[in-house]
Design a protein around this motif. Structure first.
Motif, PDB file in Angstrom:
ATOM      1  N   ASN A 295     -22.743 -10.163 -18.413  1.00 40.48           N
ATOM      2  CA  ASN A 295     -21.316  -9.859 -18.363  1.00 40.48           C
ATOM      3  C   ASN A 295     -20.921  -9.521 -16.923  1.00 40.48           C
ATOM      4  O   ASN A 295     -21.459  -8.589 -16.329  1.00 40.48           O
ATOM      5  CB  ASN A 295     -21.045  -8.676 -19.307  1.00 40.48           C
ATOM      6  CG  ASN A 295     -19.630  -8.134 -19.227  1.00 40.48           C
ATOM      7  OD1 ASN A 295     -18.862  -8.465 -18.343  1.00 40.48           O
ATOM      8  ND2 ASN A 295     -19.300  -7.265 -20.161  1.00 40.48           N
TER       9      ASN A 295
ATOM     10  N   VAL B 150     -23.947 -11.478 -22.149  1.00 41.70           N
ATOM     11  CA  VAL B 150     -22.735 -12.001 -22.767  1.00 41.70           C
ATOM     12  C   VAL B 150     -23.053 -12.272 -24.234  1.00 41.70           C
ATOM     13  O   VAL B 150     -24.146 -12.749 -24.565  1.00 41.70           O
ATOM     14  CB  VAL B 150     -22.285 -13.299 -22.057  1.00 41.70           C
ATOM     15  CG1 VAL B 150     -21.165 -13.986 -22.820  1.00 41.70           C
ATOM     16  CG2 VAL B 150     -21.852 -12.989 -20.633  1.00 41.70           C
TER      17      VAL B 150
ATOM     18  N   GLN C 240     -15.729 -14.110 -20.827  1.00 40.53           N
ATOM     19  CA  GLN C 240     -17.166 -14.067 -20.559  1.00 40.53           C
ATOM     20  C   GLN C 240     -17.916 -15.165 -21.307  1.00 40.53           C
ATOM     21  O   GLN C 240     -18.735 -15.882 -20.732  1.00 40.53           O
ATOM     22  CB  GLN C 240     -17.731 -12.699 -20.950  1.00 40.53           C
ATOM     23  CG  GLN C 240     -17.225 -11.558 -20.075  1.00 40.53           C
ATOM     24  CD  GLN C 240     -17.622 -11.706 -18.612  1.00 40.53           C
ATOM     25  OE1 GLN C 240     -18.761 -12.016 -18.297  1.00 40.53           O
ATOM     26  NE2 GLN C 240     -16.661 -11.529 -17.718  1.00 40.53           N
ATOM     27  N   THR C 241     -17.647 -15.314 -22.606  1.00 39.38           N
ATOM     28  CA  THR C 241     -18.391 -16.304 -23.386  1.00 39.38           C
ATOM     29  C   THR C 241     -18.080 -17.724 -22.967  1.00 39.38           C
ATOM     30  O   THR C 241     -18.875 -18.637 -23.154  1.00 39.38           O
ATOM     31  CB  THR C 241     -18.105 -16.150 -24.892  1.00 39.38           C
ATOM     32  OG1 THR C 241     -16.702 -16.348 -25.133  1.00 39.38           O
ATOM     33  CG2 THR C 241     -18.510 -14.760 -25.387  1.00 39.38           C
TER      34      THR C 241
ATOM     35  N   SER D 178     -17.920  -8.107 -23.193  1.00 38.26           N
ATOM     36  CA  SER D 178     -19.082  -8.969 -23.443  1.00 38.26           C
ATOM     37  C   SER D 178     -18.824  -9.957 -24.565  1.00 38.26           C
ATOM     38  O   SER D 178     -19.491 -10.989 -24.657  1.00 38.26           O
ATOM     39  CB  SER D 178     -20.312  -8.116 -23.778  1.00 38.26           C
ATOM     40  OG  SER D 178     -20.666  -7.302 -22.695  1.00 38.26           O
TER      41      SER D 178
END
Length: 306
Positions: free
Chosen positions: A218, A238, A303-304, A298
């Motif tokens: 992250n 993440v 982030q993903t 996260s």
């Protein structure tokens, strides 16, 4: 210890609940075993039980019969004590942490979405599901029956949402979207970095190890999140994506859970204590709003999706 699973006998209901939580979480989040395997391969630990679990975290909805007021009853029953409250203004969250009855258990961090602060549309969607819960479900549990509590924490409390409802919530509150699908599923567990062997027992060294091993971390607010006093330092992977089946059969990839890492530094007044005598009581306690605010992300698409 990260789990008391696979032992012949869990001596207390809390042991059984923790075992169930960690077992199901590990099965659902491959990074848990991947991190552990990398640590064993690197010679940092000999086995999974060498890890101290700093804390585990749950997400809840602030609606009647649910939320913090309901959820906390479970762990207060097991001897946990409610500590500081945290306010996340932008994310519309309230959180508390709970200290364990003894040091072998993790701290618990529970957050709650202030649903009444969302738009009318988002509130309507959430209540369409949560209004199915007409009484506090924890009141109906035998909290001394660990398998029953374990099952409760992993069972749906409301109907599976439609993909359309999930995506509408996602645009306004990614936290709301996560909870409407995942419910009380364990959000993360946390490796206590400061108790690892030298060379890996600071967050900087451990993050460098994770990055060498190819883990996606992250980056919100920087890879390492540092409290203003400098004594609480955190990082996280993440969230891993899962194929989620929604009402009507739609399948869509959404954020699941993740792994966190924390370094709690020895407080200034205890700096002269020999390293082999340092315990939890000598280190920075509690949490930090600024750090946690970024750790929440996260599971966010910023982030993903990167």
């Amino acid at each position: 210890m990260i789990s008391s699973s696979n032992k012949q006998a869990d001596t207390l209901p809390l042991d059984g609940v923790m075992s169930g939580l960690m077992r199901r979480y590990s099965e659902r989040v491959p990074d848990v075993q991947n991190v552990i395997d990398a640590m064993i391969n690197e010679g940092i630990i000999g086995r999974a039980d060498d890890i101290e679990n700093d804390h585990i975290a749950f997400r809840t909805m602030g609606v009647p019969n649910l939320g913090l007021a309901s959820f906390e009853k479970i762990f207060l029953h097991y001897g946990y004590e409610k500590r500081d409250e945290y306010n996340f203004i932008e994310k519309k969250l309230t959180a508390n942490w709970f200290s364990p009855p003894s040091p072998q258990y993790p701290r618990i961090f529970v957050s709650e979405l202030r649903v009444h602060e969302l738009s009318a549309e988002a509130q309507q969607i959430i209540h369409r599901y949560t209004d199915m819960v007409t009484s506090d479900p924890v009141d109906a549990l035998d909290l001394d029956d660990a398998p029953t509590v374990d099952q409760f924490l992993h069972q749906p409390l409301w109907n599976t949402p439609t993909l359309a409802d999930y995506q509408t919530l996602l645009k306004e509150s990614e936290y709301a979207a996560w909870v409407i699908y995942n419910r009380y599923y364990l959000n993360h567990f946390t490796i206590s970095v400061h108790n690892l062997k030298e060379g890996y027992n600071t967050i900087d060294e451990f993050v460098a190890f994770l990055e060498r091993r190819g883990f996606k971390l992250n980056s919100a607010g920087g890879t390492i999140k540092i409290s203003p006093d400098g004594n609480l330092r955190q990082a996280s992977t993440v969230a891993q994506m899962i194929d989620a089946e929604f009402a009507g059969g739609d399948v869509f990839r959404i954020a699941g859970s993740y792994v966190e890492f924390a370094e709690r530094r020895v407080l200034p007044e205890f700096q002269n204590i020999p390293a082999n005598q340092i315990g939890r009581q000598h280190r920075r306690e509690g949490f930090e709003t600024g750090n946690a605010d970024k750790i929440f992300e996260s599971t966010f698409t910023t982030q993903t999706g990167r």
